[in-house]
Design a protein around this motif. Structure first.
Motif, PDB file in Angstrom:
ATOM      1  N   ILE A  17     -17.895  11.851  -0.448  1.00 16.67           N
ATOM      2  CA  ILE A  17     -18.338  12.956   0.402  1.00 16.67           C
ATOM      3  C   ILE A  17     -17.517  14.212   0.095  1.00 16.67           C
ATOM      4  CG2 ILE A  17     -18.494  13.793   2.779  1.00 16.67           C
ATOM      5  CD1 ILE A  17     -19.002  10.871   3.628  1.00 16.67           C
ATOM      6  N   ASP A  18     -16.202  14.034  -0.035  1.00 14.74           N
ATOM      7  CA  ASP A  18     -15.315  15.160  -0.352  1.00 14.74           C
ATOM      8  C   ASP A  18     -15.691  15.775  -1.702  1.00 14.74           C
ATOM      9  OD1 ASP A  18     -12.843  16.756   0.146  1.00 14.74           O
ATOM     10  OD2 ASP A  18     -12.154  15.718  -1.651  1.00 14.74           O
ATOM     11  N   GLN A  19     -15.994  14.938  -2.677  1.00 12.40           N
ATOM     12  CA  GLN A  19     -16.395  15.423  -3.998  1.00 12.40           C
ATOM     13  C   GLN A  19     -17.716  16.179  -3.931  1.00 12.40           C
ATOM     14  OE1 GLN A  19     -16.570  12.323  -6.986  1.00 12.40           O
ATOM     15  NE2 GLN A  19     -17.927  13.511  -8.295  1.00 12.40           N
ATOM     16  N   LEU A  20     -18.678  15.653  -3.191  1.00 17.24           N
ATOM     17  CA  LEU A  20     -19.976  16.316  -3.043  1.00 17.24           C
ATOM     18  C   LEU A  20     -19.830  17.652  -2.330  1.00 17.24           C
ATOM     19  CD1 LEU A  20     -22.116  13.199  -2.011  1.00 17.24           C
ATOM     20  CD2 LEU A  20     -22.276  14.452  -4.176  1.00 17.24           C
ATOM     21  N   HIS A  21     -18.916  17.710  -1.368  1.00 18.55           N
ATOM     22  CA  HIS A  21     -18.670  18.953  -0.634  1.00 18.55           C
ATOM     23  C   HIS A  21     -18.092  20.025  -1.561  1.00 18.55           C
ATOM     24  CE1 HIS A  21     -17.372  21.730   2.477  1.00 18.55           C
ATOM     25  NE2 HIS A  21     -16.126  21.647   2.030  1.00 18.55           N
ATOM     26  N   ARG A  22     -17.168  19.625  -2.428  1.00 18.44           N
ATOM     27  CA  ARG A  22     -16.560  20.588  -3.354  1.00 18.44           C
ATOM     28  C   ARG A  22     -17.577  21.081  -4.383  1.00 18.44           C
ATOM     29  NH1 ARG A  22     -13.218  17.754  -6.076  1.00 18.44           N
ATOM     30  NH2 ARG A  22     -12.826  15.887  -4.831  1.00 18.44           N
ATOM     31  N   GLN A  23     -18.540  20.242  -4.705  1.00 20.44           N
ATOM     32  CA  GLN A  23     -19.578  20.631  -5.652  1.00 20.44           C
ATOM     33  C   GLN A  23     -20.639  21.522  -5.011  1.00 20.44           C
ATOM     34  OE1 GLN A  23     -21.048  16.878  -7.066  1.00 20.44           O
ATOM     35  NE2 GLN A  23     -19.299  16.496  -8.402  1.00 20.44           N
ATOM     36  N   ASN A  24     -20.874  21.309  -3.722  1.00 19.79           N
ATOM     37  CA  ASN A  24     -21.919  22.057  -3.024  1.00 19.79           C
ATOM     38  C   ASN A  24     -21.510  22.209  -1.565  1.00 19.79           C
ATOM     39  OD1 ASN A  24     -24.269  23.026  -1.765  1.00 19.79           O
ATOM     40  ND2 ASN A  24     -25.619  21.907  -3.166  1.00 19.79           N
ATOM     41  N   SER A  25     -21.251  23.423  -1.130  1.00 25.12           N
ATOM     42  CA  SER A  25     -20.761  23.675   0.228  1.00 25.12           C
ATOM     43  C   SER A  25     -21.798  23.346   1.301  1.00 25.12           C
ATOM     44  CB  SER A  25     -20.336  25.142   0.367  1.00 25.12           C
ATOM     45  OG  SER A  25     -21.435  26.014   0.131  1.00 25.12           O
ATOM     46  N   ARG A  26     -23.041  23.138   0.891  1.00 31.97           N
ATOM     47  CA  ARG A  26     -24.073  22.744   1.857  1.00 31.97           C
ATOM     48  C   ARG A  26     -23.932  21.294   2.291  1.00 31.97           C
ATOM     49  NH1 ARG A  26     -29.400  23.833  -1.078  1.00 31.97           N
ATOM     50  NH2 ARG A  26     -30.224  22.634   0.699  1.00 31.97           N
TER      51      ARG A  26
END
Length: 313
Positions: free
Chosen positions: A58-67
């Motif tokens: 989840i943290d990785q996905l957040h850093r890739q896309n702020s949405r």
């Protein structure tokens, strides 16, 4: 412009989460374009105390896309509490919210149809399975029995609907005003009374990973649903008590009649059957009443429903 937030409860979903989020982002973009929603419409993932790498992902996905945003529980509080936490956070900024499980067995393409219903003035749109072909015979039979039982107990439940639904802001705010800890969301939402509709879909098998609802959890979930929505089991105890009393009166008349006629015989069979039957009935009655007392005790303690350890905005 109105904002859409897709809320995803996740527990040990590292095997499917990345592909699920990618699919949902694409679908959300299509919905935003079709209905002119806010471009900052997002996805909120609630990690229900996973023991695998779900939060790291989840943290990785957040850093890739702020949405992509995230909440992380300090431990496993359960699927229903994860949904409540997600809605509580999402309603702060969103105008409409869709809840869907991380495995995407519920058809995410139906989100477009849900938003169409919302645009027509519907506050709550239920995702309803149009068949249960992917389930085993046992699961289909028990699910049908469960829905039938709740209907006879007077519970307003949408058959074959789980927790895939769209809710407007006002319906979520009203739902969150219900503060009970022992909560069965799919039985409580229909009680809100707002305009509602259903969209139908075929459920697909999991892409990977294992079901988070084995038989033991399903039975516990069903029992929570019954005891949190109706007091019918307690009323059933009252009915059984009245019937047992009537039977006792009949047996008293029979016993006196046999004694007067001089036909009485000493024996223990009927006595033992009666003792065991009434003893078992009493134990079951105490167990059901104890279940309700336990739930009342949990409610009056007013402990937090969950504890959030981390938050990704």
């Amino acid at each position: 412009m109105e904002k859409l937030t897709i809320v995803i409860p996740a527990y040990n979903e590292e095997e499917v989460l990345a592909s699920s989020v990618a699919s949902l982002l694409t679908i959300e973009d299509q919905v935003v374009a079709a209905y002119t929603l806010a471009t900052d419409s997002d996805i909120l993932i609630v990690d229900d105390g996973s023991s695998d790498k779900t939060w790291s992902l989840i943290d990785q996905l957040h850093r890739q896309n702020s949405r992509v945003r995230g909440l992380r529980f300090s431990r496993n509080f359960g699927h229903q509490q994860a949904l409540i936490a997600g809605l509580t956070e999402a309603v702060k900024t969103a105008d409409l919210m869709v809840t869907i499980d991380a495995d995407l067995q519920d058809d995410p393409d139906k989100i477009m149809a849900m938003v169409e219903q919302y645009a027509n003035g519907i506050d709550i749109v239920y995702g309803v399975r149009n068949n249960r072909d992917t389930d085993t015979w046992f699961k289909r039979t028990t699910a049908g029995a469960f829905y039938g039982l709740l209907k006879h107990l007077g519970v307003d439940l949408i058959p074959n609907h789980a927790d895939f639904r769209l809710m407007s802001r006002r319906s979520v705010e009203t739902f969150l005003s219900y503060h009970e800890r022992n909560i069965f969301i799919r039985g409580l939402v229909p009680k809100l009374g707002y305009p509602s509709a259903s969209v139908y879909y075929k459920r697909t098998p999991r892409m990977a990973g294992e079901s988070k609802y084995p038989l033991k959890k399903m039975l516990a979930f069903a029992w929570d649903g019954i005891t949190s929505l109706t007091i019918a089991p307690v009323r059933l105890i009252l009915i059984l008590g009245v019937l047992a009393t009537m039977l006792a009166v009949i047996m008293l008349i029979y016993t006196v009649s046999v004694k007067v006629l001089g036909l009485a015989e000493h024996g223990w069979s009927s006595l033992m059957v009666s003792v065991w039957f009434l003893g078992g009935l009493q134990m079951i009655s105490l167990g059901v009443i104890g279940e309700y007392i336990g739930k009342v005790t949990t409610e009056v303690r007013h402990r937090p429903r969950y504890t959030i350890q981390n938050k990704l905005q």
